[in-house]
Design a protein around this motif. Structure first.
Motif, mmCIF file in Angstrom:
data_model
loop_
_atom_site.group_PDB
_atom_site.id
_atom_site.type_symbol
_atom_site.label_atom_id
_atom_site.label_comp_id
_atom_site.label_asym_id
_atom_site.label_seq_id
_atom_site.Cartn_x
_atom_site.Cartn_y
_atom_site.Cartn_z
ATOM 1 N N SER A 67 0.833 -1.205 0.000
ATOM 2 C CA SER A 67 0.000 0.000 0.000
ATOM 3 C C SER A 67 0.868 1.256 0.000
ATOM 4 O O SER A 67 1.852 1.363 0.744
ATOM 5 C CB SER A 67 -0.906 -0.002 1.231
ATOM 6 N N GLY A 68 0.490 2.230 -0.842
ATOM 7 C CA GLY A 68 1.196 3.506 -0.850
ATOM 8 C C GLY A 68 1.028 4.245 0.465
ATOM 9 O O GLY A 68 1.970 4.854 0.973
ATOM 10 N N ILE A 69 -0.183 4.201 1.040
ATOM 11 C CA ILE A 69 -0.420 4.841 2.335
ATOM 12 C C ILE A 69 0.385 4.128 3.424
ATOM 13 O O ILE A 69 0.938 4.771 4.321
ATOM 14 C CB ILE A 69 -1.923 4.844 2.674
ATOM 15 N N GLY A 70 0.476 2.798 3.331
ATOM 16 C CA GLY A 70 1.252 2.047 4.308
ATOM 17 C C GLY A 70 2.712 2.448 4.285
ATOM 18 O O GLY A 70 3.349 2.629 5.334
ATOM 19 N N ARG A 71 3.277 2.621 3.098
ATOM 20 C CA ARG A 71 4.664 3.062 2.979
ATOM 21 C C ARG A 71 4.842 4.474 3.537
ATOM 22 O O ARG A 71 5.821 4.776 4.229
ATOM 23 C CB ARG A 71 5.112 3.027 1.515
ATOM 24 N N PHE A 72 3.895 5.340 3.213
ATOM 25 C CA PHE A 72 3.957 6.716 3.711
ATOM 26 C C PHE A 72 3.897 6.753 5.231
ATOM 27 O O PHE A 72 4.660 7.478 5.877
ATOM 28 C CB PHE A 72 2.801 7.525 3.108
ATOM 29 N N VAL A 73 3.019 5.967 5.830
ATOM 30 C CA VAL A 73 2.880 5.922 7.285
ATOM 31 C C VAL A 73 4.161 5.385 7.932
ATOM 32 O O VAL A 73 4.618 5.891 8.952
ATOM 33 C CB VAL A 73 1.651 5.083 7.693
ATOM 34 N N TYR A 74 4.748 4.352 7.330
ATOM 35 C CA TYR A 74 5.989 3.808 7.906
ATOM 36 C C TYR A 74 7.094 4.862 7.922
ATOM 37 O O TYR A 74 7.802 5.019 8.922
ATOM 38 C CB TYR A 74 6.472 2.587 7.126
ATOM 39 N N ARG A 75 7.276 5.580 6.803
ATOM 40 C CA ARG A 75 8.332 6.592 6.739
ATOM 41 C C ARG A 75 8.090 7.682 7.781
ATOM 42 O O ARG A 75 9.028 8.177 8.414
ATOM 43 C CB ARG A 75 8.399 7.203 5.346
ATOM 44 N N LEU A 76 6.824 8.052 7.952
ATOM 45 C CA LEU A 76 6.503 9.072 8.940
ATOM 46 C C LEU A 76 6.754 8.555 10.356
ATOM 47 O O LEU A 76 7.279 9.271 11.218
ATOM 48 C CB LEU A 76 5.036 9.488 8.781
ATOM 49 N N ALA A 77 6.393 7.293 10.602
ATOM 50 C CA ALA A 77 6.633 6.699 11.913
ATOM 51 C C ALA A 77 8.128 6.577 12.188
ATOM 52 O O ALA A 77 8.591 6.839 13.306
ATOM 53 C CB ALA A 77 5.973 5.318 11.994
ATOM 54 N N ARG A 78 8.889 6.201 11.173
ATOM 55 C CA ARG A 78 10.339 6.047 11.346
ATOM 56 C C ARG A 78 10.984 7.380 11.722
ATOM 57 O O ARG A 78 11.918 7.423 12.530
ATOM 58 C CB ARG A 78 10.954 5.520 10.038
ATOM 59 N N ARG A 79 10.471 8.460 11.149
ATOM 60 C CA ARG A 79 11.053 9.767 11.455
ATOM 61 C C ARG A 79 10.528 10.331 12.763
ATOM 62 O O ARG A 79 11.286 10.836 13.591
ATOM 63 C CB ARG A 79 10.741 10.763 10.333
ATOM 64 N N ALA A 80 9.209 10.246 12.970
ATOM 65 C CA ALA A 80 8.593 10.916 14.120
ATOM 66 C C ALA A 80 8.681 10.082 15.390
ATOM 67 O O ALA A 80 8.982 10.599 16.468
ATOM 68 C CB ALA A 80 7.128 11.234 13.805
ATOM 69 N N ALA A 81 8.434 8.774 15.274
ATOM 70 C CA ALA A 81 8.371 7.943 16.470
ATOM 71 C C ALA A 81 9.751 7.503 16.933
ATOM 72 O O ALA A 81 10.060 7.523 18.119
ATOM 73 C CB ALA A 81 7.485 6.722 16.206
ATOM 74 N N GLY A 82 10.600 7.090 15.958
ATOM 75 C CA GLY A 82 11.911 6.609 16.353
ATOM 76 C C GLY A 82 11.780 5.419 17.270
ATOM 77 O O GLY A 82 11.208 4.403 16.915
ATOM 78 N N LYS A 83 12.275 5.545 18.476
ATOM 79 C CA LYS A 83 12.179 4.465 19.451
ATOM 80 C C LYS A 83 11.038 4.698 20.444
ATOM 81 O O LYS A 83 10.875 3.950 21.400
ATOM 82 C CB LYS A 83 13.504 4.342 20.203
ATOM 83 N N ASP A 84 10.266 5.745 20.240
ATOM 84 C CA ASP A 84 9.151 6.049 21.137
ATOM 85 C C ASP A 84 7.843 5.921 20.358
ATOM 86 O O ASP A 84 7.747 5.167 19.409
ATOM 87 C CB ASP A 84 9.314 7.460 21.712
ATOM 88 N N ASP A 85 6.821 6.674 20.767
ATOM 89 C CA ASP A 85 5.551 6.666 20.048
ATOM 90 C C ASP A 85 5.243 8.076 19.568
ATOM 91 O O ASP A 85 5.801 9.053 20.052
ATOM 92 C CB ASP A 85 4.417 6.144 20.941
ATOM 93 N N ALA A 86 4.363 8.170 18.598
ATOM 94 C CA ALA A 86 3.966 9.457 18.027
ATOM 95 C C ALA A 86 2.493 9.403 17.667
ATOM 96 O O ALA A 86 1.948 8.334 17.384
ATOM 97 C CB ALA A 86 4.815 9.780 16.799
ATOM 98 N N LYS A 87 1.869 10.573 17.678
ATOM 99 C CA LYS A 87 0.451 10.668 17.348
ATOM 100 C C LYS A 87 0.251 11.705 16.255
ATOM 101 O O LYS A 87 0.827 12.792 16.310
ATOM 102 C CB LYS A 87 -0.370 11.061 18.591
#
Length: 370
Positions: free
Chosen positions: A290-310
């Motif tokens: 999924s294109g949205i799935g890839r986009f979400v992963y990249r955003l999570a990798r940048r924003a969440a790192g080793k923590d969580d993000a909302k």
């Protein structure tokens, strides 16, 4: 009065001399092509032309001389009179896939907005996406071949990954400083991106390069006045790649080799400074369909790192560059949340003050609830 004596050159005098010159030039070109072909045949993965020559010289010195023939002079050794650049000034002719396993990497500065389209259907040729940021904005402009897709961007990830690996080796004193040109066989690209090597994939590589070169990223940054300094506005515009060259077989139409020149913003980010702002990407990222799935992963990798993000659904929709409605985007996002198969991160939807929001957490975090 000085007399000037002009010596007639028998090789250039008359028509016969011109034929001799032409013959000599042809032989020189043939010898150069044969020498180049010999170097390419002897090349190991990851070697530049200079490294091949140095290795062959070393092997020639170690090899015992034949008793029946005089020891030949190496054409490379004859060039000793030409001064070599200093070690810190030397630069590889190109970056090529090495024999070492390279982790996928991405530029952190380009992971919070979609600099590509996340849809496979709409090419969006000539369209512009704009993302307003706190200190400016980013515009993504598509060329006549269409806007680069998030799947096309896999080639940029490979470019960043090998450039970073080559730069790390250079900092460790194990190689030359990489240049902006990345040279690869198309099968190496498909293998890195975890794609098949069928005829369709070979043909799609050139189309992806057209879209990457035609997609322009314009970044506008404005700084506030501080300590008596005036506010400044900086504008930079460049493509996802600067240049490419493809060599194909005419009998089969398959792409044989590819040369890609990294844009200045990628090369500068990787090679300048002791610690470039580059993040490792999980190898299973390339398996996300999924294109949205890839986009979400990249955003999570940048924003969440080793923590969580909302992130609010509305913000994700704005950052994705989607041309559909917020309702349709939210439906597709909920499918990704329900499947919950992204590498490294678990996804949970929760109610926010301004609507639904997505919670991204590391899978090792016990707070992920279903």
């Amino acid at each position: 009065m000085h007399r000037v004596i002009c010596w007639a050159n028998p090789l250039t005098s008359g028509g016969h001399g011109q034929l001799l010159v032409g013959s000599l030039l042809s032989r020189i070109e043939e010898n150069h092509a044969a020498y180049r072909k010999k170097l390419e045949a002897a090349a190991l993965p990851g070697e530049s032309i200079r490294e091949i020559e140095e290795r062959l010289r070393t092997e020639e010195k170690k090899r015992p001389p034949r008793q029946d023939l005089p020891t030949p002079r190496s054409p490379v050794a004859a060039k000793k009179a030409i001064p070599c650049p200093r070690e810190h000034e030397r630069q590889a002719d190109s970056v090529v896939p090495s024999r070492y396993k390279v982790s996928a990497r991405d530029s952190r500065s380009m992971m919070d907005v979609a600099v590509f389209r996340i849809s496979k259907q709409k090419k969006r040729a000539g369209e512009i996406s704009r993302y307003n940021l706190s200190d400016g904005y980013v515009e993504v402009t598509a060329g006549p071949y269409g806007m680069a897709s998030i799947w096309d961007y896999d080639i940029v990830l490979m470019l960043i990954s090998y450039l970073t690996e080559a730069m790390n080796r250079y900092r460790e004193g194990k190689g030359e400083k990489p240049c902006r040109v990345f040279k690869s066989h198309v099968s190496d690209i498909l293998k890195f991106c975890r794609k098949g090597d069928g005829s369709r994939q070979f043909k799609e590589v050139e189309g992806a390069l057209d879209r990457l070169k035609g997609t322009t990223i314009k970044s506008v940054r404005e700084s506030s006045p501080r300590n008596g300094k005036r506010s400044m506005r900086e504008v930079e515009s460049e493509g996802l790649i600067s240049h490419y060259r493809v060599i194909s077989r005419t009998d089969t139409g398959k792409v044989a080799s590819v040369e890609i020149e990294a844009p200045n913003w990628i090369y500068r980010e990787v090679t300048s400074g002791a610690k470039p702002d580059i993040l490792t990407v999980h190898p299973d990222y390339f398996l996300i369909e999924s294109g949205i799935g890839r986009f979400v992963y990249r955003l999570a990798r940048r924003a969440a790192g080793k923590d969580d993000a909302k992130w609010a659904f509305k913000t994700l929709y704005a950052r994705s560059g989607s041309t559909g409605t917020l309702k349709k985007f939210s439906e597709n996002l909920r499918k990704v949340i329900a499947t919950d198969d992204l590498p490294e991160y678990g996804l949970v939807e929760e109610v926010g003050l301004s609507g639904p929001q997505l919670v991204m957490m590391r899978r090792s975090d016990k707070k992920i609830l279903k």
